[in-house]
Design an enzyme around this catalytic site. Sequence first.
Site, PDB file in Angstrom:
ATOM      1  N   HIS A 180      20.427 -98.691   5.199  1.00  0.00           N
ATOM      2  CA  HIS A 180      21.124 -99.790   5.878  1.00  0.00           C
ATOM      3  C   HIS A 180      20.281-100.524   6.905  1.00  0.00           C
ATOM      4  O   HIS A 180      20.762-101.462   7.520  1.00  0.00           O
ATOM      5  CB  HIS A 180      22.404 -99.266   6.552  1.00  0.00           C
TER       6      HIS A 180
HETATM    7  C1  UD1 Z   1      24.697-100.439  13.378  1.00  0.00           C
HETATM    8  C2  UD1 Z   1      23.638-100.070  14.427  1.00  0.00           C
HETATM    9  C3  UD1 Z   1      22.636 -99.105  13.826  1.00  0.00           C
HETATM   10  C4  UD1 Z   1      23.312 -97.904  13.190  1.00  0.00           C
HETATM   11  C5  UD1 Z   1      24.353 -98.409  12.197  1.00  0.00           C
HETATM   12  C6  UD1 Z   1      25.095 -97.294  11.519  1.00  0.00           C
HETATM   13  C7  UD1 Z   1      22.998-101.787  16.067  1.00  0.00           C
HETATM   14  C8  UD1 Z   1      21.918-102.716  16.459  1.00  0.00           C
HETATM   15  N1  UD1 Z   1      22.874-101.230  14.854  1.00  0.00           N
HETATM   16  O1  UD1 Z   1      24.014-101.153  12.345  1.00  0.00           O
HETATM   17  O2  UD1 Z   1      21.770 -98.642  14.839  1.00  0.00           O
HETATM   18  O3  UD1 Z   1      22.364 -97.107  12.543  1.00  0.00           O
HETATM   19  O4  UD1 Z   1      25.289 -99.249  12.899  1.00  0.00           O
HETATM   20  O5  UD1 Z   1      26.010 -97.799  10.603  1.00  0.00           O
HETATM   21  O6  UD1 Z   1      23.896-101.548  16.843  1.00  0.00           O
HETATM   22  N2  UD1 Z   1      30.506-104.012   8.707  1.00  0.00           N
HETATM   23  C9  UD1 Z   1      31.682-103.917   8.012  1.00  0.00           C
HETATM   24  N3  UD1 Z   1      32.549-102.914   8.355  1.00  0.00           N
HETATM   25  C10 UD1 Z   1      32.278-102.036   9.330  1.00  0.00           C
HETATM   26  C11 UD1 Z   1      31.063-102.134  10.026  1.00  0.00           C
HETATM   27  C12 UD1 Z   1      30.187-103.130   9.689  1.00  0.00           C
HETATM   28  O7  UD1 Z   1      31.954-104.690   7.128  1.00  0.00           O
HETATM   29  O8  UD1 Z   1      33.126-101.170   9.618  1.00  0.00           O
HETATM   30  C13 UD1 Z   1      29.573-105.110   8.411  1.00  0.00           C
HETATM   31  C14 UD1 Z   1      29.450-106.004   9.639  1.00  0.00           C
HETATM   32  O9  UD1 Z   1      30.458-106.972   9.688  1.00  0.00           O
HETATM   33  C15 UD1 Z   1      28.092-106.593   9.454  1.00  0.00           C
HETATM   34  C16 UD1 Z   1      27.322-105.470   8.797  1.00  0.00           C
HETATM   35  O10 UD1 Z   1      28.275-104.602   8.213  1.00  0.00           O
HETATM   36  O11 UD1 Z   1      28.116-107.693   8.595  1.00  0.00           O
HETATM   37  C17 UD1 Z   1      26.435-104.739   9.763  1.00  0.00           C
HETATM   38  O12 UD1 Z   1      27.208-104.141  10.817  1.00  0.00           O
HETATM   39  P1  UD1 Z   1      26.582-103.981  12.302  1.00  0.00           P
HETATM   40  O13 UD1 Z   1      27.478-103.128  13.103  1.00  0.00           O
HETATM   41  O14 UD1 Z   1      26.193-105.323  12.846  1.00  0.00           O
HETATM   42  O15 UD1 Z   1      25.206-103.257  12.091  1.00  0.00           O
HETATM   43  P2  UD1 Z   1      24.838-101.966  11.251  1.00  0.00           P
HETATM   44  O16 UD1 Z   1      23.860-102.389  10.237  1.00  0.00           O
HETATM   45  O17 UD1 Z   1      26.039-101.197  10.818  1.00  0.00           O
END
Ligand code: UD1
Length: 365
Positions: free
Chosen positions: A208
């Site tokens: 991820h």
């Molecule tokens: C975040 C953390 C990362 C951690 C990871 C674990 C930061 C900078 N990054 O990255 O350190 O390793 O979480 O998962 O804080 N999304 C969904 N549903 C959810 C969660 C996320 O659809 O429940 C989507 C978000 O809308 C976004 C993408 O996934 O489009 C990324 O989510 P985001 O929380 O921004 O970053 P992660 O890549 O999950």
Amino acid sequence: MKQNVHLIAAARPNFMKIAPIWRAMTEGSEILEPILIHTGQHYDRNMSDVFFEDLGLPAPDVHLGIGGGTHAHQVAGVMLKYEELCLADRPDLVLVVGDVNATMATSLVATKLHIPVVHVEAGLRSRDRTMPEEINRLVTDAIADILFTPSPDADANLRAEGVPEGKIKRVGNIMIDSLVRTIAKARELDVFARYGLEDRGYGVVTLHRPSNVDDPATLERILRVLADVDLPLLFPVHPRTRAVMDQHDMVTACGLERSGLQFIEPLGYYDFMNLVAHCRLMLTDSGGLQEETTFLKIPCLTLRPNTERPITIEQGTNELATVESLPGQVARILAGKWKEGRVPDLWDGETAPRIVAVLEEFLAR
Ligand code: UD1
């Protein structure tokens, strides 16, 4: 009177770090009153709620409901809402874990309101400032009042940055507390069999990191290499990765339906740890999994050019990997030529009580 401690949780890897601390305060402290704050960065049931249930955490006392968005959106959104809460609530202490955006955002708010901040999992450094987490780590450690570290390399990093010795407290690896508490039950499940797999007869994949999954060409290259691995691979797909795969119809475009790669939805803590405990190898870019596989003595290949957790390579079962090196490394694992590793000191399931003891003394002063 009890002292109020805000425990900040935002994203999936935070929940297994907060749970043991919440429990140690609830069950083992006359002085500390934990107040659970969820910022809402992760909001899907299988990225958030299921972990609260599996880890025995109650519903959060406060949910800030910030959700996803760009980094500026997330950080600014959390800061605005959390400042309101701190002004109304005036906690005695704020405890943050790990390196996600909310870790940094809430630390900044608290410290400017002169509320002490403590950081659990401090001192880890990848020395790669293109990683958003590295910036979060640097900022949080620069302003926190107590830095709880998991390993000697973290202590050394903080000392090299000029952190006074008295702020650094090595207490061990908090994530391992959750693993120790749950692993026996997780092992007993047969989640792997649900996917038609045999004990030790498959690998688990998680990817991820923006550097691996945001650029479709990079992700495609990785998936094609994985499709050629001579072992069934089970891949619970993170929402970030899923979005890029779906947008480019990658499963069809890369002919992955006919490969040994199985894509599934993200799983809860018990189900996922069952897969890890029984797998032959792990292929990941996660931080926590490098540590969990070291604890479980499962061979781990980390698809990154660096790691903030070098102890998992030096003492544990981890190696860094590239798409070029990966086939050879998998072959070595399958041939039984992998290091067994050892579990680092203080990764013993007792980190949370050590943290609570330090905090009680700190607040008594
Ligand atoms: C975040 C953390 C990362 C951690 C990871 C674990 C930061 C900078 N990054 O990255 O350190 O390793 O979480 O998962 O804080 N999304 C969904 N549903 C959810 C969660 C996320 O659809 O429940 C989507 C978000 O809308 C976004 C993408 O996934 O489009 C990324 O989510 P985001 O929380 O921004 O970053 P992660 O890549 O999950």
